[in-house]
Design a protein around this motif. Structure first.
Motif, PDB file in Angstrom:
ATOM      1  N   LEU A  24       0.814  -1.214   0.000  1.00 21.14           N
ATOM      2  CA  LEU A  24       0.000   0.000   0.000  1.00 21.14           C
ATOM      3  C   LEU A  24       0.850   1.267   0.000  1.00 21.14           C
ATOM      4  N   GLY A  25       2.147   1.118   0.197  1.00 24.37           N
ATOM      5  CA  GLY A  25       3.024   2.274   0.153  1.00 24.37           C
ATOM      6  C   GLY A  25       3.391   2.705  -1.261  1.00 24.37           C
ATOM      7  N   LEU A  26       3.029   1.890  -2.254  1.00 25.04           N
ATOM      8  CA  LEU A  26       3.345   2.235  -3.641  1.00 25.04           C
ATOM      9  C   LEU A  26       2.509   3.430  -4.105  1.00 25.04           C
ATOM     10  N   PRO A  27       3.048   4.237  -5.018  1.00 28.00           N
ATOM     11  CA  PRO A  27       2.279   5.387  -5.501  1.00 28.00           C
ATOM     12  C   PRO A  27       1.109   4.961  -6.375  1.00 28.00           C
ATOM     13  N   VAL A  28       0.012   5.679  -6.254  1.00 29.86           N
ATOM     14  CA  VAL A  28      -1.174   5.423  -7.074  1.00 29.86           C
ATOM     15  C   VAL A  28      -0.922   5.968  -8.484  1.00 29.86           C
ATOM     16  N   PRO A  29      -1.295   5.242  -9.524  1.00 36.67           N
ATOM     17  CA  PRO A  29      -1.153   5.792 -10.883  1.00 36.67           C
ATOM     18  C   PRO A  29      -1.890   7.123 -11.021  1.00 36.67           C
ATOM     19  N   ASP A  30      -1.361   8.004 -11.843  1.00 39.10           N
ATOM     20  CA  ASP A  30      -1.948   9.339 -11.980  1.00 39.10           C
ATOM     21  C   ASP A  30      -3.432   9.297 -12.328  1.00 39.10           C
ATOM     22  N   SER A  31      -3.799   8.407 -13.248  1.00 41.33           N
ATOM     23  CA  SER A  31      -5.211   8.370 -13.652  1.00 41.33           C
ATOM     24  C   SER A  31      -6.109   7.935 -12.503  1.00 41.33           C
ATOM     25  N   PHE A  32      -5.663   6.964 -11.693  1.00 40.42           N
ATOM     26  CA  PHE A  32      -6.408   6.564 -10.494  1.00 40.42           C
ATOM     27  C   PHE A  32      -6.534   7.747  -9.549  1.00 40.42           C
ATOM     28  N   ARG A  33      -5.375   8.400  -9.315  1.00 41.37           N
ATOM     29  CA  ARG A  33      -5.342   9.487  -8.331  1.00 41.37           C
ATOM     30  C   ARG A  33      -6.252  10.639  -8.750  1.00 41.37           C
ATOM     31  N   ILE A  34      -6.195  11.019 -10.012  1.00 39.18           N
ATOM     32  CA  ILE A  34      -6.994  12.154 -10.480  1.00 39.18           C
ATOM     33  C   ILE A  34      -8.484  11.826 -10.444  1.00 39.18           C
ATOM     34  N   THR A  35      -8.843  10.610 -10.858  1.00 44.46           N
ATOM     35  CA  THR A  35     -10.254  10.196 -10.807  1.00 44.46           C
ATOM     36  C   THR A  35     -10.762  10.170  -9.371  1.00 44.46           C
ATOM     37  N   SER A  36      -9.945   9.616  -8.480  1.00 48.13           N
ATOM     38  CA  SER A  36     -10.322   9.554  -7.067  1.00 48.13           C
ATOM     39  C   SER A  36     -10.459  10.951  -6.467  1.00 48.13           C
ATOM     40  N   ALA A  37      -9.507  11.835  -6.792  1.00 50.23           N
ATOM     41  CA  ALA A  37      -9.541  13.204  -6.266  1.00 50.23           C
ATOM     42  C   ALA A  37     -10.783  13.948  -6.753  1.00 50.23           C
ATOM     43  N   ARG A  38     -11.148  13.718  -8.006  1.00 55.74           N
ATOM     44  CA  ARG A  38     -12.334  14.378  -8.556  1.00 55.74           C
ATOM     45  C   ARG A  38     -13.594  13.942  -7.792  1.00 55.74           C
ATOM     46  N   GLN A  39     -13.692  12.643  -7.504  1.00 57.93           N
ATOM     47  CA  GLN A  39     -14.852  12.137  -6.767  1.00 57.93           C
ATOM     48  C   GLN A  39     -14.857  12.642  -5.327  1.00 57.93           C
ATOM     49  N   LEU A  40     -13.673  12.661  -4.707  1.00 64.81           N
ATOM     50  CA  LEU A  40     -13.587  13.147  -3.326  1.00 64.81           C
ATOM     51  C   LEU A  40     -13.974  14.621  -3.226  1.00 64.81           C
ATOM     52  N   MET A  41     -13.608  15.419  -4.218  1.00 60.20           N
ATOM     53  CA  MET A  41     -13.978  16.836  -4.193  1.00 60.20           C
ATOM     54  C   MET A  41     -15.480  17.019  -4.364  1.00 60.20           C
ATOM     55  N   GLU A  42     -16.091  16.170  -5.165  1.00 58.73           N
ATOM     56  CA  GLU A  42     -17.556  16.217  -5.271  1.00 58.73           C
ATOM     57  C   GLU A  42     -18.199  15.836  -3.940  1.00 58.73           C
ATOM     58  N   ASP A  43     -17.670  14.793  -3.310  1.00 56.51           N
ATOM     59  CA  ASP A  43     -18.194  14.372  -2.002  1.00 56.51           C
ATOM     60  C   ASP A  43     -17.912  15.418  -0.933  1.00 56.51           C
ATOM     61  N   ARG A  44     -16.805  16.144  -1.091  1.00 55.17           N
ATOM     62  CA  ARG A  44     -16.461  17.189  -0.118  1.00 55.17           C
ATOM     63  C   ARG A  44     -17.566  18.238  -0.042  1.00 55.17           C
ATOM     64  N   ASN A  45     -18.129  18.607  -1.170  1.00 57.57           N
ATOM     65  CA  ASN A  45     -19.201  19.601  -1.174  1.00 57.57           C
ATOM     66  C   ASN A  45     -20.424  19.093  -0.415  1.00 57.57           C
ATOM     67  N   VAL A  46     -20.722  17.814  -0.583  1.00 61.70           N
ATOM     68  CA  VAL A  46     -21.842  17.199   0.155  1.00 61.70           C
ATOM     69  C   VAL A  46     -21.526  17.176   1.647  1.00 61.70           C
ATOM     70  N   LEU A  47     -20.294  16.782   1.966  1.00 60.44           N
ATOM     71  CA  LEU A  47     -19.873  16.719   3.365  1.00 60.44           C
ATOM     72  C   LEU A  47     -19.942  18.097   4.019  1.00 60.44           C
TER      73      LEU A  47
END
Length: 401
Positions: A128-151
């Protein structure tokens, strides 16, 4: 280990046929469906091969190395594919540019399928210490930012303390802004978001501050800003009491509230640090000792600077020792009576040192780590013997003349 590297075909495709310099020629000779079939078949073959390797006659050490090699390589290839097709890539000079994008997305999907399979089905080998691929990271960040507004909306509607809101939302925003993160960091951010959104769905809770705090303690959200906020939250209330007895009773009430809170096993914001529950218990224990000493000189008069003390609590004594050397020093001091420890208080004593000192290369010491090092290895004993000899030399030559 005879098991071979299985990503050779994908690696070769990205260097040759699917490289931006060659892809126009490739899609003239092969259709998108033909390339997609090759990629999908190879993806299935790789997953089946990995399954077969796990059933083979290999020791755990070699299996771990084999899996992690493929994770690192698939991550690198996925980043390469993403670089070829990220939003600012211009394919306008290539005929059939839509087909190029389709092929790259197909390859990305295949690599993601492999990584997702390993992460979910072979998690004991997944680093789990390995870096996340950029596409995974960007997709995840986009979803988290959408959820952040709800939160954010839910936290406001529940009238959660503004500073606590800011702390949580800032954590999410900062995580999403990272240019790289590990699987562990991404997994933890998703867990915090999902857990808080689930907690905030209820309409039956009276004290939402308490509910959010308990959830973050459960998740071992041992971020220094949260620990600081918790200290101030407690201290502001304690400062309002009119007698030292009332203050002591309230500290003990908080200690009883915190003690039964469960914490999620093997889950931490920062795995190397003690959990926030442990930190708060040490904070309260220390303030009760301070309160007792204050009471001896001031009678029933209340302490009026707990908030100020809470803000300065971050200080730790830096030691030029390793964790194992510190553990041996503590053990020696206890056995020689320098630190008189009552029966049943050993854990509290070790916890005090874990919470209030730093060692070489370690800003945060866990109680478990310190306790595990109480039975030292020979080289640790040799190092401590050298330190004690230097102390004796100083004592004899500088202080006993």
């Amino acid at each position: 280990m005879s098991a071979k590297f299985e990503l050779t075909l994908f690696e070769g495709m990205l260097k040759t046929d699917l490289h931006p310099k060659n892809i126009e020629k490739t899609i003239k000779t092969k259709t998108v469906d033909e390339l997609r079939l090759v990629i999908e078949n190879e993806t299935c073959r790789i997953i089946d091969t990995v399954k077969n390797v796990l059933c083979g006659d290999y020791d755990e050490h070699h299996l771990e190395r084999y899996i992690q090699l493929h994770v690192r390589s698939a991550t690198s290839l996925l980043d390469q594919a993403y670089a070829f097709v990220k939003p600012d890539t211009d394919f306008s000079n290539i005929k059939g540019c839509d087909d190029c994008v389709k092929v790259y997305f197909c390859l990305k999907a295949g690599l993601k399928t492999i990584l997702n399979y390993i992460e979910k089905e072979l998690d004991r080998y997944f680093d789990l210490g390995l870096p996340v691929p950029d596409s995974f990271r960007i997709t995840s960040a986009r979803q988290l930012m959408e959820d952040r507004n709800v939160l954010q909306a839910k936290l406001r509607s529940k009238d959660v303390d503004v500073l606590l809101q800011d702390l949580i939302l800032s954590y999410v925003s900062n995580h999403c802004a990272l240019e790289s993160c590990s699987y562990l960091e991404q997994k933890y951010a998703k867990l915090v978001m999902a857990s808080l959104l689930k907690v905030l769905r209820s309409n039956k809770v009276k004290d939402w501050n308490r509910k959010v705090i308990v959830e973050l303690i459960y998740l071992n959200f041992n971020k220094s800003t949260f620990f600081t906020w918790c200290r101030k939250f407690i201290a502001v209330e304690i400062d309002d009491f009119k007698t030292v007895k009332e203050q002591a009773l309230r500290f003990n009430w908080y200690r009883k509230e915190i003690k039964p809170i469960d914490t999620k096993p093997n889950v931490f914001y920062k795995p190397g640090r003690p959990g926030v529950k442990e930190l708060l218990e040490h904070y309260i224990a220390g303030e009760l000792v301070y309160l007792s000493e204050f009471h001896k000189g001031h009678g029933a008069e209340p302490v009026q600077n707990f908030k100020e003390r809470a803000e300065k609590f971050d200080f730790k004594l830096p030691l030029s020792l390793s964790v194992s050397q510190l553990a041996l020093f503590i053990e020696l001091f206890i056995r020689t009576g320098v630190f008189p420890v009552e029966k049943g208080k050993m854990k509290a004593t070790m916890g005090f040192f874990a919470a209030n000192v730093t060692t070489v290369g370690t800003e945060e010491i866990s109680l478990k780590s310190l306790d595990n090092n109480r039975r030292p290895k020979p080289k640790v004993c040799d190092a401590i013997e050298g330190i004690l000899e230097r102390m004796l030399d100083l004592l004899r030559n500088d202080f006993m003349k």
